[in-house]
Enzyme design. Structure first.
Site, PDB file in Angstrom:
ATOM      1  N   SER A   1       0.855  -1.186   0.000  1.00 27.84           N
ATOM      2  CA  SER A   1       0.000   0.000   0.000  1.00 27.84           C
ATOM      3  C   SER A   1       0.896   1.242   0.000  1.00 27.84           C
ATOM      4  CB  SER A   1      -0.885  -0.016   1.255  1.00 27.84           C
ATOM      5  OG  SER A   1      -1.629   1.169   1.331  1.00 27.84           O
TER       6      SER A   1
ATOM      7  N   CYS B   1       2.902   2.145  -2.476  1.00 23.99           N
ATOM      8  CA  CYS B   1       4.129   2.015  -3.292  1.00 23.99           C
ATOM      9  C   CYS B   1       4.009   2.790  -4.597  1.00 23.99           C
ATOM     10  CB  CYS B   1       4.458   0.544  -3.558  1.00 23.99           C
ATOM     11  SG  CYS B   1       3.275  -0.259  -4.667  1.00 23.99           S
ATOM     12  N   GLY B   2       2.780   3.074  -5.023  1.00 23.48           N
ATOM     13  CA  GLY B   2       2.590   3.840  -6.257  1.00 23.48           C
ATOM     14  C   GLY B   2       1.829   3.111  -7.354  1.00 23.48           C
TER      15      GLY B   2
ATOM     16  N   SER C   1      -1.379   2.663  -8.069  1.00 25.88           N
ATOM     17  CA  SER C   1      -2.478   3.407  -8.655  1.00 25.88           C
ATOM     18  C   SER C   1      -1.985   4.604  -9.480  1.00 25.88           C
ATOM     19  CB  SER C   1      -3.332   3.921  -7.498  1.00 25.88           C
ATOM     20  OG  SER C   1      -4.628   3.904  -7.833  1.00 25.88           O
TER      21      SER C   1
ATOM     22  N   SER D   1      -2.353  -7.474  -4.030  1.00 26.56           N
ATOM     23  CA  SER D   1      -2.185  -8.896  -4.427  1.00 26.56           C
ATOM     24  C   SER D   1      -0.948  -9.498  -3.768  1.00 26.56           C
ATOM     25  CB  SER D   1      -2.155  -9.050  -5.950  1.00 26.56           C
ATOM     26  OG  SER D   1      -1.411  -8.069  -6.608  1.00 26.56           O
TER      27      SER D   1
HETATM   28  N1  LIG Z   1      -5.627  -4.730   6.211  1.00 25.92           N
HETATM   29  C1  LIG Z   1      -5.329  -4.087   5.077  1.00 25.92           C
HETATM   30  N2  LIG Z   1      -4.202  -4.435   4.376  1.00 25.92           N
HETATM   31  C2  LIG Z   1      -3.905  -3.792   3.248  1.00 25.92           C
HETATM   32  N3  LIG Z   1      -4.651  -2.775   2.706  1.00 25.92           N
HETATM   33  C3  LIG Z   1      -5.767  -2.406   3.370  1.00 25.92           C
HETATM   34  C4  LIG Z   1      -6.140  -3.039   4.575  1.00 25.92           C
HETATM   35  N4  LIG Z   1      -7.290  -2.452   5.018  1.00 25.92           N
HETATM   36  C5  LIG Z   1      -7.621  -1.499   4.136  1.00 25.92           C
HETATM   37  N5  LIG Z   1      -6.716  -1.461   3.130  1.00 25.92           N
HETATM   38  C6  LIG Z   1      -6.841  -0.574   1.957  1.00 25.92           C
HETATM   39  O1  LIG Z   1      -7.240  -1.406   0.892  1.00 25.92           O
HETATM   40  C7  LIG Z   1      -6.352  -1.313  -0.217  1.00 25.92           C
HETATM   41  C8  LIG Z   1      -5.854  -2.688  -0.654  1.00 25.92           C
HETATM   42  O2  LIG Z   1      -6.865  -3.387  -1.307  1.00 25.92           O
HETATM   43  P1  LIG Z   1      -6.489  -4.511  -2.342  1.00 25.92           P
HETATM   44  O3  LIG Z   1      -7.771  -4.980  -2.928  1.00 25.92           O
HETATM   45  O4  LIG Z   1      -5.469  -3.999  -3.271  1.00 25.92           O
HETATM   46  O5  LIG Z   1      -5.848  -5.613  -1.386  1.00 25.92           O
HETATM   47  S1  LIG Z   1      -5.508  -7.136  -1.687  1.00 25.92           S
HETATM   48  O6  LIG Z   1      -4.903  -7.205  -3.029  1.00 25.92           O
HETATM   49  O7  LIG Z   1      -6.743  -7.906  -1.638  1.00 25.92           O
HETATM   50  O8  LIG Z   1      -4.571  -7.550  -0.628  1.00 25.92           O
HETATM   51  C9  LIG Z   1      -5.171  -0.494   0.230  1.00 25.92           C
HETATM   52  O9  LIG Z   1      -5.070   0.473  -0.785  1.00 25.92           O
HETATM   53  P2  LIG Z   1      -3.750   0.788  -1.600  1.00 25.92           P
HETATM   54  O10 LIG Z   1      -3.071   1.757  -0.730  1.00 25.92           O
HETATM   55  O11 LIG Z   1      -4.309   1.395  -2.836  1.00 25.92           O
HETATM   56  O12 LIG Z   1      -2.944  -0.427  -1.882  1.00 25.92           O
HETATM   57  C10 LIG Z   1      -5.585   0.136   1.554  1.00 25.92           C
HETATM   58  O13 LIG Z   1      -5.962   1.457   1.338  1.00 25.92           O
HETATM   59  N1  LIG Z   2       7.689   6.913  -7.463  1.00 24.12           N
HETATM   60  C1  LIG Z   2       7.091   7.805  -6.659  1.00 24.12           C
HETATM   61  N2  LIG Z   2       7.777   8.891  -6.245  1.00 24.12           N
HETATM   62  C2  LIG Z   2       7.187   9.778  -5.421  1.00 24.12           C
HETATM   63  N3  LIG Z   2       5.917   9.687  -4.958  1.00 24.12           N
HETATM   64  C3  LIG Z   2       5.195   8.633  -5.335  1.00 24.12           C
HETATM   65  C4  LIG Z   2       5.736   7.641  -6.198  1.00 24.12           C
HETATM   66  N4  LIG Z   2       4.795   6.699  -6.397  1.00 24.12           N
HETATM   67  C5  LIG Z   2       3.710   7.092  -5.691  1.00 24.12           C
HETATM   68  N5  LIG Z   2       3.944   8.253  -5.057  1.00 24.12           N
HETATM   69  C6  LIG Z   2       3.005   8.951  -4.160  1.00 24.12           C
HETATM   70  O1  LIG Z   2       2.736   8.042  -3.114  1.00 24.12           O
HETATM   71  C7  LIG Z   2       1.365   8.070  -2.743  1.00 24.12           C
HETATM   72  C8  LIG Z   2       0.764   6.670  -2.830  1.00 24.12           C
HETATM   73  O2  LIG Z   2       0.676   6.288  -4.183  1.00 24.12           O
HETATM   74  P1  LIG Z   2      -0.510   5.358  -4.696  1.00 24.12           P
HETATM   75  O3  LIG Z   2      -0.424   5.329  -6.177  1.00 24.12           O
HETATM   76  O4  LIG Z   2      -1.804   5.739  -4.084  1.00 24.12           O
HETATM   77  O5  LIG Z   2      -0.039   3.952  -4.111  1.00 24.12           O
HETATM   78  P2  LIG Z   2      -0.807   2.555  -4.072  1.00 24.12           P
HETATM   79  O6  LIG Z   2      -1.850   2.575  -5.156  1.00 24.12           O
HETATM   80  O7  LIG Z   2       0.251   1.549  -4.329  1.00 24.12           O
HETATM   81  O8  LIG Z   2      -1.385   2.447  -2.697  1.00 24.12           O
HETATM   82  C9  LIG Z   2       0.700   9.089  -3.658  1.00 24.12           C
HETATM   83  O9  LIG Z   2       0.603  10.301  -2.952  1.00 24.12           O
HETATM   84  C10 LIG Z   2       1.648   9.218  -4.824  1.00 24.12           C
HETATM   85  O10 LIG Z   2       1.615  10.487  -5.413  1.00 24.12           O
END
Ligand SMILES: Nc1ncnc2c1ncn2[C@@H]1O[C@H](COP(=O)(O)OS(=O)(=O)O)[C@@H](OP(=O)(O)O)[C@H]1O
Ligand SMILES: Nc1ncnc2c1ncn2[C@@H]1O[C@H](COP(=O)(O)OP(=O)(O)O)[C@@H](O)[C@H]1O
Length: 203
Positions: A38, A40-41, A43, A110
């Site tokens: 979560s 890492c970038g 989206s 994932s």
């Molecule tokens: N327990 C827990 N662990 C990880 N992430 C959590 C959790 N609870 C809520 N969130 C939020 O849900 C986003 C991850 O959902 P995903 O569908 O990508 O997860 S998974 O692939 O089924 O593991 C993840 O969003 P991203 O930051 O976009 O990755 C989080 O915002």
């Molecule tokens: N390579 C990067 N360098 C600097 N900032 C980044 C980079 N990738 C993502 N970000 C910033 O980090 C935050 C999380 O990115 P996001 O795309 O939402 O991550 P994820 O979808 O993996 O949870 C956002 O504010 C985004 O602008």
């Protein structure tokens, strides 16, 4: 593997072939499977690639974590079983888009290698591109755009990936992006270069 429950179902062949769809579109279908912690970038990079491809006339669509979890997968949480089912369903949806000739970009943590391999399995050769968005836990916690790491550290969220739930990094992925030290634009261009090199942007 989910079991087949329904009986008396028959597979229907398509009348329009995928070669005909490719010819119409001018490019092949593909699944760009972004995976990583979560924050890492995933989206942001997927959407940047989406924009670059769309502006070149390529048919694309982004399947994004939170959005899918508010609709198709609203009945799933974050237990290991629910995450597996989340990825299975998204894999099947991505496959349908891909068969329709679209370049699908998926942005889900994932965390389990086996679940990602299962998606690779249901797609044809050359269609699945596992893209590891590699940012350290330290970087992701620092970014923490939704404040979720803070909550997880405080014990307010249980089973948070990277804190008290596992993340299994790809071992044989098609592409790895260094999201610790490179910016979005550079990383998006690396993805485009990969698609060009693997021939997905032409027929
Ligand atoms: N327990 C827990 N662990 C990880 N992430 C959590 C959790 N609870 C809520 N969130 C939020 O849900 C986003 C991850 O959902 P995903 O569908 O990508 O997860 S998974 O692939 O089924 O593991 C993840 O969003 P991203 O930051 O976009 O990755 C989080 O915002
Ligand atoms: N390579 C990067 N360098 C600097 N900032 C980044 C980079 N990738 C993502 N970000 C910033 O980090 C935050 C999380 O990115 P996001 O795309 O939402 O991550 P994820 O979808 O993996 O949870 C956002 O504010 C985004 O602008």
């Amino acid at each position: 593997m989910a079991e087949q429950k329904a009986t008396n179902v028959t597979w229907h062949e398509h009348n329009v072939t995928s070669e005909e769809r490719q010819k119409l579109n001018g490019h092949k279908g593909a699944v760009l499977w972004f995976t990583g912690l979560s924050g890492c970038g995933k989206s942001t990079i997927a959407n940047a690639v989406d924009r670059l491809l769309h502006d070149r006339g390529i048919h694309t669509f982004v399947l994004d974590g939170d959005n899918v979890r508010m609709g198709l997968n609203k009945n799933l949480g974050f237990s290991p079983e629910d995450r597996t089912e989340n990825i299975r369903r998204i894999g099947e949806v991505a496959k349908l888009f891909c068969q329709g000739g679209t370049i699908v970009l998926t942005a889900f943590i994932s965390p389990y290698r086996e679940d990602r391999d299962q998606v690779r399995e249901i797609l044809d050769d050359g269609e699945f591109h596992e893209v590891y968005v590699n940012a350290s836990l330290e970087t992701c916690e620092e970014r923490d755009p939704k404040g979720l790491y803070k909550k997880a550290r405080a014990g307010e969220i249980k089973g948070f990936t990277g804190i008290d739930a596992p993340y299994e990094a790809p071992e044989k992925g098609e592409l790895e992006l260094d999201s610790d030290s490179k910016g979005i634009e550079e990383l998006a261009n690396e993805v485009i270069a990969h698609l060009e090199a693997t021939g997905r942007l032409s027929v």
